[in-house]
Each structure stands twice: as C-alpha cells, then as structure tokens.
Scaffold this active site. Sequence first.
Site, PDB file in Angstrom:
ATOM      1  N   ASN A 175      -0.546   1.682   5.635  1.00 43.23           N
ATOM      2  CA  ASN A 175       0.430   0.895   4.870  1.00 43.23           C
ATOM      3  C   ASN A 175       1.182   0.035   5.875  1.00 43.23           C
ATOM      4  OD1 ASN A 175       3.608   1.606   3.257  1.00 43.23           O
ATOM      5  ND2 ASN A 175       2.309  -0.169   3.059  1.00 43.23           N
ATOM      6  N   GLY A 176       1.171  -1.266   5.643  1.00 41.85           N
ATOM      7  CA  GLY A 176       1.834  -2.189   6.555  1.00 41.85           C
ATOM      8  C   GLY A 176       0.923  -3.344   6.878  1.00 41.85           C
ATOM      9  N   CYS A 221       0.822  -1.209   0.000  1.00 40.87           N
ATOM     10  CA  CYS A 221       0.000   0.000   0.000  1.00 40.87           C
ATOM     11  C   CYS A 221       0.855   1.258   0.000  1.00 40.87           C
ATOM     12  CB  CYS A 221      -0.891   0.063   1.239  1.00 40.87           C
ATOM     13  SG  CYS A 221      -1.977  -1.336   1.429  1.00 40.87           S
ATOM     14  N   GLY A 234       0.767  -0.131  -4.965  1.00 38.81           N
ATOM     15  CA  GLY A 234      -0.503  -0.853  -4.921  1.00 38.81           C
ATOM     16  C   GLY A 234      -1.361  -0.508  -6.111  1.00 38.81           C
ATOM     17  N   TYR A 247      13.588  -3.365  -3.395  1.00 43.37           N
ATOM     18  CA  TYR A 247      12.591  -3.515  -4.447  1.00 43.37           C
ATOM     19  C   TYR A 247      11.425  -2.516  -4.377  1.00 43.37           C
ATOM     20  CZ  TYR A 247       8.495  -5.261  -6.878  1.00 43.37           C
ATOM     21  OH  TYR A 247       7.393  -5.334  -7.671  1.00 43.37           O
TER      22      TYR A 247
HETATM   23  P1  AMP Z   1       9.943 -14.418  -9.024  1.00 43.94           P
HETATM   24  O1  AMP Z   1       9.763 -14.579 -10.467  1.00 43.94           O
HETATM   25  O2  AMP Z   1       8.771 -14.949  -8.252  1.00 43.94           O
HETATM   26  O3  AMP Z   1      11.237 -14.919  -8.495  1.00 43.94           O
HETATM   27  O4  AMP Z   1       9.910 -12.860  -8.726  1.00 43.94           O
HETATM   28  C1  AMP Z   1      11.058 -12.093  -8.888  1.00 43.94           C
HETATM   29  C2  AMP Z   1      10.707 -10.777  -9.489  1.00 43.94           C
HETATM   30  O5  AMP Z   1       9.635 -10.181  -8.762  1.00 43.94           O
HETATM   31  C3  AMP Z   1      11.884  -9.822  -9.448  1.00 43.94           C
HETATM   32  O6  AMP Z   1      12.052  -9.319 -10.749  1.00 43.94           O
HETATM   33  C4  AMP Z   1      11.467  -8.713  -8.498  1.00 43.94           C
HETATM   34  O7  AMP Z   1      11.740  -7.450  -9.040  1.00 43.94           O
HETATM   35  C5  AMP Z   1       9.987  -8.878  -8.346  1.00 43.94           C
HETATM   36  N1  AMP Z   1       9.532  -8.777  -6.946  1.00 43.94           N
HETATM   37  C6  AMP Z   1      10.214  -8.975  -5.832  1.00 43.94           C
HETATM   38  N2  AMP Z   1       9.428  -8.784  -4.743  1.00 43.94           N
HETATM   39  C7  AMP Z   1       8.219  -8.450  -5.202  1.00 43.94           C
HETATM   40  C8  AMP Z   1       6.981  -8.091  -4.591  1.00 43.94           C
HETATM   41  N3  AMP Z   1       6.854  -8.060  -3.282  1.00 43.94           N
HETATM   42  N4  AMP Z   1       5.933  -7.786  -5.390  1.00 43.94           N
HETATM   43  C9  AMP Z   1       6.046  -7.812  -6.717  1.00 43.94           C
HETATM   44  N5  AMP Z   1       7.194  -8.142  -7.364  1.00 43.94           N
HETATM   45  C10 AMP Z   1       8.267  -8.442  -6.619  1.00 43.94           C
END
Ligand code: AMP
Length: 497
Positions: free
Chosen positions: A129-130, A28, A54, A269
């Site tokens: 947020n949290g 959020c 979000g 990230y």
């Molecule tokens: P995965 O394919 O499941 O390993 O996701 C890795 C990718 O998701 C990376 O490119 C990250 O930039 C992105 N990522 C990491 N954490 C999150 C998150 N909480 N929400 C959405 N994308 C994420």
Amino acid sequence: MSSGVSNKSAVQDDARADFDGDTLHEECGVFGILGHSDAAAVTALGLHALQHRGQEAAGIVTFDSDQFRSERHMGLVGDHFTQQETIDNLKGPYAIGHVRYSTTGEAALRNVQPLFAELDGGGIAICHNGNFTNAMTLRRQLIKDGAICQSTSDSEVVLQLVARSREPKIVDRFIEAISQMEGAYSLVALTRKKLIGARDPFGIRSLVLGDLNGAPIFASETCALDIIGAKFIREVENGEVVVCTPGGIESYFPFGKRRARPDIFEYIYFSRPDSILAGQSVYNVRQEFGRVLARESAVEADVVVPVPDSGVPAALGFARESGIPFELGIIRNHYVGRTFIEPTQQIRTLGVKLKHSANRMQIEGKRVVLVDDSLVRGTTSLKIVQMIRDAGAKEVHFRLASPPIKFSDFYGIDTPVREKLLAAKYDLEGMRNYIGADSLAFLSIDGVYQAMGHENGRDNENPQFTDHCFTGDYPTPLTDLSDDVDTRQAPRLVETG
Ligand code: AMP
C-alpha cells in the site's frame, strides 16, 4: 502500488487522457496473518473491512508448509472470496492479502497483488500500500540489466531487488531492497517461514500489528482487526520492519529512528471512521475538524447537511459547535460506487446524480450549510449545490473540513493531475463561483492540526504530518517526476482477456 498498462476502449483512453502525465493512481489495503487454522478466511474478512481502500481487485496468497497458493481476482472481495471453494483452495496457516484500486482504467490481472516470486532460497509474496516515487527509475535500470518484469506495478521492483540481493538471509535481502525505495510504503510479505510487515521511514501509509489467539496480524487499519475480533497490539512504527515467525516477533529499524510524518489525508478521507490511527479515533478527529471549521467559518443558517458518507462526522461536529440543527438532507444510494473512481468526467457527473438525492422536506425554504470532507475536482460539490437549490433551499453555504487541495498525491492516494484540482485552478472566489454556492470556506491548515491536538497548529520547521496535498511539502524525493527521468513508456502488452 502504481501501474501503467495501456488499454483499448474509448472510456479507458479517455481516462488515460484525463490522468496523462500523472502515472501514480493507486489506493490499496493490506492484510497478513501467521499461524491460524483459517488463515485465508480470516484474511478475506480483513480485506472485506478494508474494501474502502480499493475496489478494483483483491488477492490472497497462502503457504501451507509445502506450496504457496494464490487467488487473485478483479472485483470486490465479496465477489470471489466468499465462496467456500476459493477459500478451500487457499490452504495453509499463513496468508497475506491485498485490495487494490487504480484509476487509470487499466485492469490487468497481472498487476493484482499479492505479487509472487521464486527466489533461490524459496518463494516470497508481497502486498504493497503506497507508491514508490523512484520505481520507474529503478525499473528502467533493472530492465537494462536484464530483468524480465511480469507486471507493470511499481511493487514488482521490490521483488526484483529482493531477488538480486546477495545477502544470505531473507530479512536482510528484504531490507536491502526497501532501502533502495523512495516514497510511501506499507508492505506485508510472506516467505516460507516468515510474515514481514514494513513501514516507510516517515510512516506515510498506515500499518498496525494485531493478534488473533496468538496469531500475529498486519493490517492497514484497525477496522480489519475488529471484524475478526483480533486484539490491537500496536502500530508498526515509521521505518520499522517487523518479522513474525512461529517463534516470536522481531523488530528492526534499518533506517535509524526519525520523527514520523503520517499522511493527514488518512484522517481526512481515506481511513474508515471506526479505525484508530496513532491512538486517535478517525471519527473523533473528523468531528473535531467540523468543530474547528464552525469556529473559523461561522455562518447563519437553519440546517447543517452532510455530504454522505464522508462528510457526516465533520458535519456533526459543525452542527454541535454552531448549534445549528443537523439533518440528513441528502440521502445516499449505497449501491453505486464512489463517484470519484468513475473513469470519465461525463460518467462521474452522472455518478453524482445516481449516488445522491435531496431529502426535499429537510431543505425546502431553508438556509443550508453543506459539509464535506474535501474538495478535489469540484464535480461532487457542483452537482450537490445545484441539487440542493433545485430542492428549494433559500441559501447554500459550502464548508470543507480540510484545506484546499492544491497538489497531487504521489504516495498512494488517488488524486488527479494538478491542473484538474479545482483549488489549483481558482482562488476562493473562483471556486465559490464554479460550484455555485452562496459562500464557501475551507478548514485552515492550522485548524487541521489544532483539531488533532496540536494547539499551536502546524510546526512549520518540523511538521507533525505529511500534508503535501495542501502545502506541496513532500517529505521524500519525487525522483520519477524529475525532468531528467525519461517517462516515455515502452510498448506494453495489452491484455484483453
Ligand atoms: P470532487 O467532486 O472531485 O471534488 O471530489 C470530492 C469528493 O470526493 C468528496 O466528497 C470526497 O469525499 C471524495 N474524495 C476525496 N478524495 C478522494 C479520493 N482520493 N478518492 C475518492 N474520493 C475522494
């Protein structure tokens, strides 16, 4: 802010199965302004800048010295809050707003924030947020005591507690309520006379204070101040409650002062690269992650290719440190949402293909170092390695600008249940084998801290950040996850329209 409404469709059932047992899936962004003639429009712009936090729903509540007015919608800020009519409905110089994303597939308007409650002394609207890690426990008790919950959001618990407080002043009622909450929160609340911003005792989620021509502002990140030309004043401190009225700003530290432990994942990230967090440029920090990674895990290669967009700053740092040329070897289609938020594994896999294409001429016949910010399930990495090989790469070396994510987040960043995290399932060689790279390396945990200016790395006695996703060291109790808490859900209302 988390919620748990059940839902009907096959896709959503699948999504629930995917996330079963792990009910906290919210990301959020929050914004608030007091005393501006275009408060709603300014809030819409601020939320637009926070959209990356979000994408499921957005809402704004205003107060015009007579009425509170609310507009809450499923969808992006730009889908609803660019229409003059919507902004015109949101009269008044006080406004707060929220962007929300939940991954459980549930989409219920009643959970969209700001949430509003009528109190005996007037109304209050809040944005959160949290994630509260004891909300389910408190909610059960409140319901037993006769509370009627209108949403399934953990944030509503705060409203219920404010309503029950017998303190005469709203600020004391608010403080009494948040004193009972555990977990991570950046809260922005609006009453008839006050705009309140509060950050949890560890400052896990971000919150900054700004100023637009004398009007105080709260925002999750500084990029929301930049979009409206507002001045950055300072961070809201960990454990601080800041109360803005037309007469000035007051600050309270109801939990005493302690060392902050902001979430390192904001830097890795979650935050936008142009935001400044605790005095550090997110972009610069990410480049530094890439530099340290290049020193820790050097590799002979012809080209450094970022996984766009989140891997770009770290890949730049890696390229600069290693001297290997940087090329945009993957082109991202910006008209597709984040792959990670697609509700099923099948769709997620397809999403990667829709989102990324190999820039063949930069890859063919080359030894490629791919750099991404983090590896979660491995879905993106697996597809991208294959795509780069299909485009003719001679070797593919994968480098991650963060350590292996072995633990779920319970503080407001979406991560899947532990069993779905690639690093919780496999060791390094197992992960390399799974994604099909020639080599795989992660930034070390000390490397993360060194990149952030802590020469000696992580202070294990007194860690400078919360890094629970990598270490399993959660700074707060996780009450709702304890074995003696009944996590069975009572039958709930399914909203279909
Ligand atoms: P995965 O394919 O499941 O390993 O996701 C890795 C990718 O998701 C990376 O490119 C990250 O930039 C992105 N990522 C990491 N954490 C999150 C998150 N909480 N929400 C959405 N994308 C994420």
